[in-house]
Motif scaffolding. Structure first.
Motif, PDB file in Angstrom:
ATOM      1  N   VAL A   1      -4.822   3.716   5.333  1.00  9.89           N
ATOM      2  CA  VAL A   1      -5.021   2.851   6.500  1.00  9.89           C
ATOM      3  C   VAL A   1      -6.153   1.862   6.230  1.00  9.89           C
ATOM      4  N   ALA A   2      -7.255   2.360   5.675  1.00  5.36           N
ATOM      5  CA  ALA A   2      -8.398   1.485   5.375  1.00  5.36           C
ATOM      6  C   ALA A   2      -8.029   0.425   4.346  1.00  5.36           C
ATOM      7  N   VAL A   3      -7.266   0.818   3.332  1.00  6.24           N
ATOM      8  CA  VAL A   3      -6.876  -0.144   2.298  1.00  6.24           C
ATOM      9  C   VAL A   3      -5.909  -1.176   2.855  1.00  6.24           C
ATOM     10  N   LYS A   4      -4.996  -0.750   3.703  1.00  3.39           N
ATOM     11  CA  LYS A   4      -4.071  -1.708   4.333  1.00  3.39           C
ATOM     12  C   LYS A   4      -4.848  -2.739   5.136  1.00  3.39           C
ATOM     13  N   ASN A   5      -5.836  -2.292   5.887  1.00  7.11           N
ATOM     14  CA  ASN A   5      -6.662  -3.215   6.664  1.00  7.11           C
ATOM     15  C   ASN A   5      -7.458  -4.132   5.745  1.00  7.11           C
ATOM     16  N   LEU A   6      -8.026  -3.575   4.685  1.00  9.35           N
ATOM     17  CA  LEU A   6      -8.804  -4.361   3.742  1.00  9.35           C
ATOM     18  C   LEU A   6      -7.973  -5.480   3.134  1.00  9.35           C
TER      19      LEU A   6
ATOM     20  N   ASP B   1       2.000   3.777  11.421  1.00  8.03           N
ATOM     21  CA  ASP B   1       1.491   3.049  12.589  1.00  8.03           C
ATOM     22  C   ASP B   1       0.547   1.924  12.177  1.00  8.03           C
ATOM     23  N   SER B   2      -0.062   2.057  11.019  1.00  8.03           N
ATOM     24  CA  SER B   2      -1.005   1.050  10.527  1.00  8.03           C
ATOM     25  C   SER B   2      -0.378   0.087   9.530  1.00  8.03           C
ATOM     26  N   GLY B   3       0.934   0.204   9.324  1.00 10.15           N
ATOM     27  CA  GLY B   3       1.625  -0.749   8.466  1.00 10.15           C
ATOM     28  C   GLY B   3       1.645  -0.406   6.997  1.00 10.15           C
ATOM     29  N   VAL B   4       1.256   0.831   6.632  1.00 10.85           N
ATOM     30  CA  VAL B   4       1.341   1.241   5.228  1.00 10.85           C
ATOM     31  C   VAL B   4       2.795   1.101   4.777  1.00 10.85           C
ATOM     32  N   ASP B   5       2.996   0.622   3.557  1.00  8.63           N
ATOM     33  CA  ASP B   5       4.322   0.168   3.130  1.00  8.63           C
ATOM     34  C   ASP B   5       5.223   1.258   2.554  1.00  8.63           C
ATOM     35  N   ILE B   6       4.645   2.181   1.830  1.00  7.83           N
ATOM     36  CA  ILE B   6       5.414   3.190   1.103  1.00  7.83           C
ATOM     37  C   ILE B   6       4.677   4.521   1.211  1.00  7.83           C
TER      38      ILE B   6
ATOM     39  N   THR C   1       1.920  23.734   2.724  1.00 13.60           N
ATOM     40  CA  THR C   1       3.265  23.818   3.312  1.00 13.60           C
ATOM     41  C   THR C   1       3.298  23.396   4.780  1.00 13.60           C
ATOM     42  N   ASP C   2       2.220  22.804   5.261  1.00 17.31           N
ATOM     43  CA  ASP C   2       2.152  22.406   6.674  1.00 17.31           C
ATOM     44  C   ASP C   2       2.875  21.068   6.869  1.00 17.31           C
ATOM     45  N   ILE C   3       4.181  21.151   7.114  1.00 16.84           N
ATOM     46  CA  ILE C   3       5.000  19.945   7.225  1.00 16.84           C
ATOM     47  C   ILE C   3       4.600  19.106   8.431  1.00 16.84           C
ATOM     48  N   ASN C   4       4.245  19.746   9.533  1.00 19.74           N
ATOM     49  CA  ASN C   4       3.848  18.981  10.717  1.00 19.74           C
ATOM     50  C   ASN C   4       2.577  18.181  10.465  1.00 19.74           C
ATOM     51  N   LYS C   5       1.652  18.771   9.714  1.00 16.23           N
ATOM     52  CA  LYS C   5       0.428  18.048   9.363  1.00 16.23           C
ATOM     53  C   LYS C   5       0.766  16.845   8.489  1.00 16.23           C
ATOM     54  N   ALA C   6       1.714  17.042   7.579  1.00 17.81           N
ATOM     55  CA  ALA C   6       2.154  15.938   6.720  1.00 17.81           C
ATOM     56  C   ALA C   6       2.789  14.827   7.547  1.00 17.81           C
ATOM     57  N   LEU C   7       3.622  15.191   8.491  1.00 20.57           N
ATOM     58  CA  LEU C   7       4.280  14.188   9.333  1.00 20.57           C
ATOM     59  C   LEU C   7       3.263  13.424  10.177  1.00 20.57           C
ATOM     60  N   ASN C   8       2.231  14.114  10.652  1.00 19.20           N
ATOM     61  CA  ASN C   8       1.197  13.438  11.435  1.00 19.20           C
ATOM     62  C   ASN C   8       0.415  12.451  10.561  1.00 19.20           C
ATOM     63  N   LEU C   9       0.141  12.856   9.331  1.00 19.64           N
ATOM     64  CA  LEU C   9      -0.538  11.942   8.408  1.00 19.64           C
ATOM     65  C   LEU C   9       0.326  10.713   8.146  1.00 19.64           C
ATOM     66  N   ILE C  10       1.605  10.937   7.898  1.00 19.80           N
ATOM     67  CA  ILE C  10       2.521   9.821   7.636  1.00 19.80           C
ATOM     68  C   ILE C  10       2.601   8.899   8.847  1.00 19.80           C
TER      69      ILE C  10
ATOM     70  N   VAL D   1       0.843  -1.189   0.000  1.00 21.42           N
ATOM     71  CA  VAL D   1       0.000   0.000   0.000  1.00 21.42           C
ATOM     72  C   VAL D   1       0.876   1.236   0.000  1.00 21.42           C
ATOM     73  N   VAL D   2       0.591   2.127  -0.933  1.00 20.52           N
ATOM     74  CA  VAL D   2       1.341   3.373  -1.090  1.00 20.52           C
ATOM     75  C   VAL D   2       0.437   4.519  -0.644  1.00 20.52           C
ATOM     76  N   GLY D   3       0.784   5.154   0.462  1.00 19.21           N
ATOM     77  CA  GLY D   3      -0.036   6.230   1.004  1.00 19.21           C
ATOM     78  C   GLY D   3       0.315   7.567   0.376  1.00 19.21           C
ATOM     79  N   ILE D   4      -0.699   8.289  -0.071  1.00 15.52           N
ATOM     80  CA  ILE D   4      -0.506   9.562  -0.768  1.00 15.52           C
ATOM     81  C   ILE D   4      -0.386  10.716   0.226  1.00 15.52           C
ATOM     82  N   VAL D   5       0.652  11.526   0.032  1.00 14.31           N
ATOM     83  CA  VAL D   5       0.830  12.761   0.795  1.00 14.31           C
ATOM     84  C   VAL D   5       0.981  13.902  -0.203  1.00 14.31           C
ATOM     85  N   ASN D   6      -0.032  14.745  -0.284  1.00 16.60           N
ATOM     86  CA  ASN D   6      -0.038  15.843  -1.251  1.00 16.60           C
ATOM     87  C   ASN D   6       0.367  17.155  -0.585  1.00 16.60           C
TER      88      ASN D   6
END
Length: 272
Positions: free
Chosen positions: A259-264, A48-53, A34-43, A16-21
């Motif tokens: 996260v949902a796709v990883k679980n699925l 934490d849920s095992g997303v691969d890339i 440009t909110d890098i902290n928000k990006a880091l929290n998303l990542i 699973v490849v998680g998108i960060v825009n």
């Protein structure tokens, strides 16, 4: 396939490849800007849920023909955004990072900062120096189909032919196929009916023999299938696309709802 510090057995498992825009105008409405902290929290929620890339991009690729007010991003803006995030992420995680860009200089700077995959949706047509960056980096490259199609021919056959030709071109430029991931390019130079036909015949793309990445998440043709569902209401049809694509041989899934796709996929693999 080795990606960063990890070995991916893409013949026998999915990723699973998680998108960060890092954009303000992503078609999917999840642009972080440009909110890098928000990006880091998303990542962090992804890892934490095992997303691969993690796939990081700072330029919207939504087509101007379908969306209004598409904002042009300069090369320097793109570099500054992705490099800052990659450098900060690399201090806390070794998760594989994909850089989503058409520009060779952005790719080069991102790889220098710690990116492990180059994801170029232009099919090497936007920047002629990209092929040199890919060869010299020696890391996996995502080859995305992005070429006009003839209306009277099979969509899957045309996509397969175009991808094979570009794979041969890459090989002639010193880039071995064991470094290539192929993306059939849903949404790129394809109308709704062509996207649907390609989805229905995706096994023809899988027959090329290289790992197939599918990036249908929240795209407009899925909204049409779901009776005109808005972008915010396309999670279910996006998940259905993942399931069908997996059955037809896809191995990597570039998605917003990672996260949902990883679980699925985890549930499917446990039950099969």
């Amino acid at each position: 396939m080795k990606i960063g510090n990890f070995e991916f057995d893409l013949e026998n498992r999915t990723a699973v490849v998680g998108i960060v825009n890092l954009t303000d105008d992503s078609f999917s409405g999840d642009g972080i800007g440009t909110d890098i902290n928000k990006a880091l929290n998303l990542i962090k929620s992804f890892t934490d849920s095992g997303v691969d890339i993690i796939d990081i991009g700072a330029e919207s690729t939504r087509p101007k023909s379908l969306y209004k007010n598409v904002v042009e991003v300069s090369e320097n803006q793109e570099i500054n955004r992705v490099v800052e995030l990659i450098e900060k992420l690399r201090k806390i995680s070794d998760i594989p990072i994909s850089i989503d860009t058409r520009k060779s200089k952005v790719a080069l700077e991102a790889v220098s900062a710690g990116a492990n995959i180059i994801n170029d949706i232009s099919m090497l047509k936007y920047d002629e120096e990209m092929v040199d960056v890919v060869r010299n980096a020696g890391i996996p490259y995502i080859l995305t189909h992005n070429k006009p199609l003839k209306n009277n021919n099979s969509v899957a056959e045309q996509v397969k032919k175009d991808l094979v030709e570009k794979i041969n071109f890459l090989d002639s430029n010193g880039i071995n196929s064991n470094k290539i991931i192929i993306d059939p390019g849903f949404g790129f130079n394809k109308n709704v009916d062509q996207n649907i036909e390609l989805h229905q015949n995706l096994e023809q793309i899988s027959s090329i023999g290289l790992p197939v990445l599918v990036g249908t998440s929240r795209k407009s043709f899925l909204g049409k299938i779901a009776d005109g569902a808005s972008i915010s209401d396309r999670e279910e049809v996006s998940m259905a696309s993942v399931v069908v694509s997996k059955e037809k041989g896809a191995k990597l899934f570039r998605v917003h709802d990672a996260v949902a796709v990883k679980n699925l996929l985890g549930f499917i693999e446990k039950l099969s």
